[in-house]
Design a protein around this motif. Structure first.
Motif, PDB file in Angstrom:
ATOM      1  N   MET A 168     -18.685 -23.501  19.253  1.00 42.44           N
ATOM      2  CA  MET A 168     -18.921 -23.749  17.954  1.00 42.44           C
ATOM      3  C   MET A 168     -20.120 -22.770  17.414  1.00 42.44           C
ATOM      4  N   HIS A 169     -20.469 -21.889  16.702  1.00 47.06           N
ATOM      5  CA  HIS A 169     -21.066 -20.771  16.857  1.00 47.06           C
ATOM      6  C   HIS A 169     -22.765 -21.381  16.403  1.00 47.06           C
ATOM      7  N   ASP A 170     -23.828 -20.422  16.742  1.00 46.41           N
ATOM      8  CA  ASP A 170     -25.252 -20.667  16.556  1.00 46.41           C
ATOM      9  C   ASP A 170     -26.006 -20.073  15.036  1.00 46.41           C
ATOM     10  N   LEU A 226     -19.273 -25.397  10.568  1.00 45.16           N
ATOM     11  CA  LEU A 226     -19.491 -24.753  12.248  1.00 45.16           C
ATOM     12  C   LEU A 226     -18.252 -24.911  13.140  1.00 45.16           C
ATOM     13  N   SER A 227     -18.127 -25.845  13.115  1.00 41.74           N
ATOM     14  CA  SER A 227     -17.140 -26.540  13.954  1.00 41.74           C
ATOM     15  C   SER A 227     -15.556 -26.236  13.415  1.00 41.74           C
ATOM     16  N   THR A 228     -15.048 -26.159  12.366  1.00 37.05           N
ATOM     17  CA  THR A 228     -14.151 -25.553  12.302  1.00 37.05           C
ATOM     18  C   THR A 228     -12.849 -23.750  12.294  1.00 37.05           C
ATOM     19  N   LEU A 229     -14.837 -23.563  12.274  1.00 41.23           N
ATOM     20  CA  LEU A 229     -14.226 -22.099  12.840  1.00 41.23           C
ATOM     21  C   LEU A 229     -14.022 -21.283  13.997  1.00 41.23           C
ATOM     22  N   PRO A 230     -13.526 -20.410  14.155  1.00 41.84           N
ATOM     23  CA  PRO A 230     -12.540 -20.211  16.017  1.00 41.84           C
ATOM     24  C   PRO A 230     -14.007 -19.365  16.273  1.00 41.84           C
ATOM     25  N   ASN A 231     -14.364 -18.878  17.652  1.00 42.68           N
ATOM     26  CA  ASN A 231     -14.840 -18.282  18.138  1.00 42.68           C
ATOM     27  C   ASN A 231     -13.944 -16.512  17.837  1.00 42.68           C
ATOM     28  N   THR A 232     -15.285 -16.065  18.228  1.00 42.90           N
ATOM     29  CA  THR A 232     -14.753 -14.531  17.519  1.00 42.90           C
ATOM     30  C   THR A 232     -14.822 -13.753  18.946  1.00 42.90           C
ATOM     31  N   PRO A 233     -13.859 -13.182  18.982  1.00 46.36           N
ATOM     32  CA  PRO A 233     -12.738 -11.735  19.759  1.00 46.36           C
ATOM     33  C   PRO A 233     -13.908 -11.011  20.235  1.00 46.36           C
ATOM     34  N   ASP A 234     -13.654 -10.742  21.954  1.00 50.02           N
ATOM     35  CA  ASP A 234     -14.120 -10.127  22.593  1.00 50.02           C
ATOM     36  C   ASP A 234     -14.352  -8.577  22.077  1.00 50.02           C
ATOM     37  N   ASP A 235     -15.443  -7.535  22.032  1.00 45.66           N
ATOM     38  CA  ASP A 235     -15.289  -6.512  21.075  1.00 45.66           C
ATOM     39  C   ASP A 235     -13.906  -5.837  21.816  1.00 45.66           C
ATOM     40  N   ASP A 236     -13.319  -5.891  23.633  1.00 49.54           N
ATOM     41  CA  ASP A 236     -12.060  -5.247  23.340  1.00 49.54           C
ATOM     42  C   ASP A 236     -11.191  -5.698  23.676  1.00 49.54           C
ATOM     43  N   VAL A 237     -10.855  -7.307  22.941  1.00 48.00           N
ATOM     44  CA  VAL A 237      -9.601  -7.523  22.630  1.00 48.00           C
ATOM     45  C   VAL A 237      -8.982  -7.382  21.823  1.00 48.00           C
ATOM     46  N   PRO A 238      -7.736  -6.726  21.814  1.00 43.54           N
ATOM     47  CA  PRO A 238      -7.253  -5.718  21.064  1.00 43.54           C
ATOM     48  C   PRO A 238      -6.716  -6.570  20.178  1.00 43.54           C
ATOM     49  N   ALA A 294     -20.036 -19.251  24.838  1.00 40.15           N
ATOM     50  CA  ALA A 294     -21.165 -20.437  25.363  1.00 40.15           C
ATOM     51  C   ALA A 294     -20.166 -21.400  23.495  1.00 40.15           C
ATOM     52  N   PHE A 295     -19.027 -21.236  23.511  1.00 41.78           N
ATOM     53  CA  PHE A 295     -19.208 -21.810  22.350  1.00 41.78           C
ATOM     54  C   PHE A 295     -18.583 -23.085  22.927  1.00 41.78           C
ATOM     55  N   GLN A 296     -17.545 -23.477  23.474  1.00 46.66           N
ATOM     56  CA  GLN A 296     -17.376 -24.997  23.910  1.00 46.66           C
ATOM     57  C   GLN A 296     -18.766 -25.541  24.452  1.00 46.66           C
ATOM     58  N   ALA A 297     -19.649 -25.223  24.955  1.00 46.84           N
ATOM     59  CA  ALA A 297     -20.914 -25.382  26.209  1.00 46.84           C
ATOM     60  C   ALA A 297     -22.049 -25.893  24.672  1.00 46.84           C
ATOM     61  N   ARG A 298     -22.197 -25.010  23.475  1.00 48.73           N
ATOM     62  CA  ARG A 298     -22.710 -25.285  21.758  1.00 48.73           C
ATOM     63  C   ARG A 298     -22.385 -26.731  22.178  1.00 48.73           C
ATOM     64  N   ARG A 299     -20.519 -27.046  21.848  1.00 47.33           N
ATOM     65  CA  ARG A 299     -20.276 -28.013  21.062  1.00 47.33           C
ATOM     66  C   ARG A 299     -20.720 -28.977  21.681  1.00 47.33           C
ATOM     67  N   MET A 300     -20.524 -29.544  23.351  1.00 51.11           N
ATOM     68  CA  MET A 300     -20.682 -30.278  24.454  1.00 51.11           C
ATOM     69  C   MET A 300     -22.557 -30.714  24.911  1.00 51.11           C
ATOM     70  N   ASP A 301     -23.647 -29.406  23.993  1.00 50.41           N
ATOM     71  CA  ASP A 301     -24.992 -29.184  24.691  1.00 50.41           C
ATOM     72  C   ASP A 301     -24.559 -29.242  26.346  1.00 50.41           C
ATOM     73  N   ALA A 302     -24.178 -27.798  27.009  1.00 52.67           N
ATOM     74  CA  ALA A 302     -23.689 -28.205  28.001  1.00 52.67           C
ATOM     75  C   ALA A 302     -25.167 -26.779  28.452  1.00 52.67           C
ATOM     76  N   ARG A 303     -25.784 -27.249  29.517  1.00 52.16           N
ATOM     77  CA  ARG A 303     -27.338 -25.729  29.514  1.00 52.16           C
ATOM     78  C   ARG A 303     -27.530 -25.756  31.023  1.00 52.16           C
ATOM     79  N   PHE A 304     -28.352 -24.484  31.301  1.00 59.35           N
ATOM     80  CA  PHE A 304     -28.697 -24.466  32.307  1.00 59.35           C
ATOM     81  C   PHE A 304     -30.406 -23.711  32.282  1.00 59.35           C
TER      82      PHE A 304
END
Length: 424
Positions: free
Chosen positions: A1-3, A100-112, A355-365
């Motif tokens: 999920m996005h922040d 926000l939960s229905t939106l996909p993760n954004t791609p890394d800059d170097d993803v073709p 952090a896409f999945q971690a934000r959805r499940m609230d996994a932090r350090f």
């Protein structure tokens, strides 16, 4: 999920990421909802402060013998308005979270960039496809005389199921054992035995729900069958605050996996390539955000090593934006050569979700230095899909008489069996 805070600070970058995914820009719409929510929260804070102030005055007025009723009426009015705002805020939060939960993760800059798999970028190849002095057969033709039984499975369960018997069943078990031993003894993964049934929250955390419900199997009691051990392994840190010193965490598991293949009607209807029930050795990493890109390369190399030890030719590709999975920030697919089919087929998909999945499940350090907490980054990959590896072994090690040579790496697991023969 996005922040939403990140979107607030980086609206153009967020919209660019969605555009690369083939979606329309949404930052303006999301930030308008966010602004309404924040404005009402400001009003709520102001009312809270006023209520506290008036409440203190009530006691003072009563003590002095004055009429405190107007102040009491004001407090009652404030409480009513605060309840209204709290309800509005809860609805606004739920609405924003739903979008926000229905939106996909954004791609890394170097993803073709590209619309489909034809635009994936080949990173490397390993091994030379074997030259046969006969026409190589596909795995279902090789496997049938060895104990691969689709007909009996179909009578019991329908299509996209298989029963493996005898020597071919042992070969599949050997593959799983070999993979687990390699990943635990040489690659630093901890073996985990996980449940096969999970609740909604676990699938939401890894982003299978709500978008991909039709691809899953739901059973009585509010449970879902796992589509991959990515769900259970990643959710082990859900709702947790880890110490930075414990990172990275690396888990592996061999499990049954279940997928309805709702979007695959007519595809791979013969054989073991696309099944409703299949086995997989999963690799999951929980890492510091600064290490996730390096961890993706490491995880990919771990999966590739399985194929190298089995001497199975493969190629590794970086998925383009149009082929990228919903939760993925960047993905490397490993495709094994299948001589019977005459093509490379996916056997592992290794993804960095950030952090896409971690934000959805609230996994932090909790950082070793500094204050506060931050979301971990999560990665997953197949190490490997066991059924597809069985397919690759049968096709690459087949012999003209219908027998199959056991790869050297698997011989210690086969109880002295070095060749699978149709007459056994």
């Amino acid at each position: 999920m996005h922040d939403i805070k990140w979107i607030r600070d980086n609206p153009d970058a967020f919209d660019t990421g969605l555009t690369r995914r083939g979606l329309a820009p949404l930052s303006a719409r999301l930030l308008a909802r966010d602004e309404t929510r924040r404005t009402s929260q400001t009003e709520l804070n102001t009312l809270q402060a006023r209520r506290n102030e008036v409440s203190k005055s009530i006691g003072k007025v009563k003590k002095e013998g004055g009429d405190a009723q107007p102040l009491m009426d004001e407090v009652a009015s404030i409480k009513t308005r605060m309840a209204e705002i709290e309800g509005e805020n809860a609805a606004a939060d739920a609405d924003l979270r739903e979008v926000l939960s229905t939106l996909p993760n954004t791609p890394d800059d170097d993803v073709p960039d590209g619309p489909d798999e034809d635009h994936n970028l080949e990173l490397r190849r390993w091994g030379e496809p074997r030259t046969f002095d006969f026409d190589p057969r596909e795995h279902f033709d090789i496997g049938a005389p060895l104990g691969m039984d689709f007909e009996t499975a179909a009578r019991q369960s329908g299509t996209r199921f298989v029963i493996l018997k005898g020597q071919v069943a042992r070969l599949e078990r050997a593959l799983a054992q070999f993979m687990l031993d390699l990943h635990t003894s040489e690659h630093g993964y901890t073996e985990i035995n996980t449940p096969a049934l999970v609740r909604d929250e676990a699938l939401f955390g890894t982003a299978q729900l709500p978008k991909f419900a039709e691809d899953l199997f739901k059973v009585d009691g509010g449970f879902w069958l796992i589509p991959t051990a990515e769900v259970t392994l990643t959710n082990m840190v859900g709702g947790q605050i880890l110490d930075e010193a414990t990172l990275p965490l690396r888990f592996t598991a061999f499990t049954q996996c279940f997928r309805s293949e709702a979007g695959a009607a007519g595809k791979d209807t013969r054989g073991m390539i696309r099944m409703h029930q299949f086995e997989k050795v999963e690799l999951v990493s929980i890492v510091h955000p600064d290490q996730s890109r390096a961890e993706l390369d490491r995880k990919t190399a771990c999966a590739e090593e399985v194929l190298k030890r089995l001497n199975l030719p493969f190629r590794t590709v970086a998925l383009c934006t149009g082929d990228l999975g919903f939760a993925a920030h960047r993905t490397h697919d490993i495709e094994v050569w299948l001589p019977g089919a005459g093509r490379y087929r996916e056997i592992s998909s290794c993804s960095n979700t950030g952090a896409f999945q971690a934000r959805r499940m609230d996994a932090r350090f909790r950082p070793t230095e500094g204050k506060g907490t931050a979301h971990v980054h999560t990665l997953n990959g197949s190490g490997l899909a066991v059924g597809r590896t069985l397919v690759a072994v049968l096709e690459n090690y087949q012999r003209a008489d219908g027998s199959v040579t056991v790869p050297d790496a698997l011989k210690p697991y086969m109880g002295g069996l070095e060749v699978l023969r149709p007459d056994v």
